[in-house]
Design a protein around this motif. Structure first.
Motif, PDB file in Angstrom:
ATOM      1  N   GLN A 167      23.058  19.849  31.092  1.00  0.00           N
ATOM      2  CA  GLN A 167      23.563  21.077  30.480  1.00  0.00           C
ATOM      3  C   GLN A 167      24.314  20.775  29.187  1.00  0.00           C
ATOM      4  OE1 GLN A 167      23.371  24.338  30.839  1.00  0.00           O
ATOM      5  NE2 GLN A 167      24.950  24.766  29.320  1.00  0.00           N
ATOM      6  N   SER A 170      22.077  19.936  26.378  1.00  0.00           N
ATOM      7  CA  SER A 170      21.453  21.155  25.885  1.00  0.00           C
ATOM      8  C   SER A 170      22.421  21.978  25.044  1.00  0.00           C
ATOM      9  CB  SER A 170      20.949  21.993  27.065  1.00  0.00           C
ATOM     10  OG  SER A 170      20.485  23.257  26.641  1.00  0.00           O
ATOM     11  N   ALA A 187      28.503  26.555  31.035  1.00  0.00           N
ATOM     12  CA  ALA A 187      28.004  25.818  32.198  1.00  0.00           C
ATOM     13  C   ALA A 187      28.057  26.680  33.457  1.00  0.00           C
ATOM     14  CB  ALA A 187      28.811  24.535  32.395  1.00  0.00           C
ATOM     15  N   ALA A 190      25.391  29.172  33.462  1.00  0.00           N
ATOM     16  CA  ALA A 190      24.110  28.532  33.733  1.00  0.00           C
ATOM     17  C   ALA A 190      23.943  28.152  35.200  1.00  0.00           C
ATOM     18  CB  ALA A 190      23.948  27.285  32.859  1.00  0.00           C
ATOM     19  N   ARG A 237      20.442  27.418  30.384  1.00  0.00           N
ATOM     20  CA  ARG A 237      20.248  26.519  31.514  1.00  0.00           C
ATOM     21  C   ARG A 237      19.481  25.279  31.071  1.00  0.00           C
ATOM     22  NH1 ARG A 237      20.913  29.109  36.527  1.00  0.00           N
ATOM     23  NH2 ARG A 237      21.303  31.339  36.345  1.00  0.00           N
ATOM     24  N   PRO A 238      19.761  24.123  31.680  1.00  0.00           N
ATOM     25  CA  PRO A 238      18.969  22.931  31.388  1.00  0.00           C
ATOM     26  C   PRO A 238      17.528  23.153  31.786  1.00  0.00           C
ATOM     27  CG  PRO A 238      20.889  22.404  32.741  1.00  0.00           C
ATOM     28  CD  PRO A 238      20.788  23.885  32.677  1.00  0.00           C
ATOM     29  N   GLU A 243      16.709  18.557  34.563  1.00  0.00           N
ATOM     30  CA  GLU A 243      17.454  18.546  35.817  1.00  0.00           C
ATOM     31  C   GLU A 243      16.945  17.489  36.774  1.00  0.00           C
ATOM     32  OE1 GLU A 243      16.953  22.565  37.054  1.00  0.00           O
ATOM     33  OE2 GLU A 243      18.895  23.197  36.263  1.00  0.00           O
TER      34      GLU A 243
END
Length: 245
Positions: A167, A170, A187, A190, A237-238, A243
């Motif tokens: 995250q 990003s 974060a 997200a 969001r990642p 992830e």
């Protein structure tokens, strides 16, 4: 040397901290053999990079000063590329006690982000006046966003697991308080979870932090403005591939 997947990357952002960074690096390295230290030299004009390297740290040198946000995003990008599953920020000035790193990391057993909280039953760290009011208001608002009680949302002593690292790579802002407030709020938006661990702060060894009544009042206004901007950000969001790394 411990493999990156089992080790912890300790990211130390540093700007003109030649008098402090060497001792900080040595303390961290002697605390636990699993700690790998990377100092991000944020455009220093003194010997920060040389002192950190001599103390045993890997040094990433930025060509000019980007601020803590830019330095930390560099550190998290390095952590992801090298395969670290856990990373933690420790300030170069010696105020974060390396003996507390393990406790803050333990918070990752139940959350994606673990904050070393200064306002707790541990230690005697105190802030008064407008700065204290700002911190109370910020904590109350961010606690609602995070859906858990937090008392110190501007602490830079915080750890991240693999999801949080992705995250931060990003999105990790460079503007005022972005490295603490904005990065944390986004974060949470997200879907990442947050916890806090009580820690005691140590006095800065060299140099003086900026304080004073006028500075504290400005801090109050700027911090509330920064939080307002953070709450208006669109969640990011990642990517799924990030992830799973």
């Amino acid at each position: 040397m411990t493999h990156a997947q089992d080790a912890v990357l300790v990211i130390v952002p540093a700007w003109n901290e030649a008098r402090n960074v060497g001792n900080t690096v040595r303390e961290i390295l002697t605390s636990d053999p699993r700690y790998h230290v990377t100092v991000v030299d944020d455009g220093s004009v003194d010997d920060t990079a040389a002192v950190a390297r001599e103390a045993g740290a890997t040094v990433l040198t930025l060509p000019f000063n980007l601020g803590v946000g830019g330095a930390m995003r560099t550190g998290f990008t390095y952590a992801q590329r090298k395969g670290y599953r856990r990373a933690i920020q420790v300030d170069a000035d010696g105020q974060h006690n390396p003996a507390d790193i393990a406790q803050v990391l333990a918070g990752l057993d139940k959350a994606d982000i673990s904050i070393g909280a200064r306002f707790s039953d541990v230690g005697d760290y105190k802030v008064r006046g407008p700065r204290r009011w700002a911190m109370i208001m910020l904590a109350a608002i961010v606690s609602r966003v995070a859906k858990t009680r937090l008392t110190d949302v501007t602490s830079g002593f915080r750890a991240a697991n693999e999801r949080a690292i992705a995250q931060y790579v990003s999105y990790y802002p460079t503007e005022y308080l972005g490295d603490t407030l904005d990065s944390l709020v986004v974060a949470c938006h997200a879907g990442l979870t947050v916890t806090q661990i009580p820690v005691a702060m140590r006095p800065r060894v060299h140099g003086e932090p900026s304080q004073g009544a006028l500075g504290s009042t400005v801090y109050l206004a700027r911090s509330l403005f920064a939080l307002g901007l953070a709450l208006l950000r669109h969640p990011r969001r990642p990517k799924r591939s990030e992830e799973s790394r």
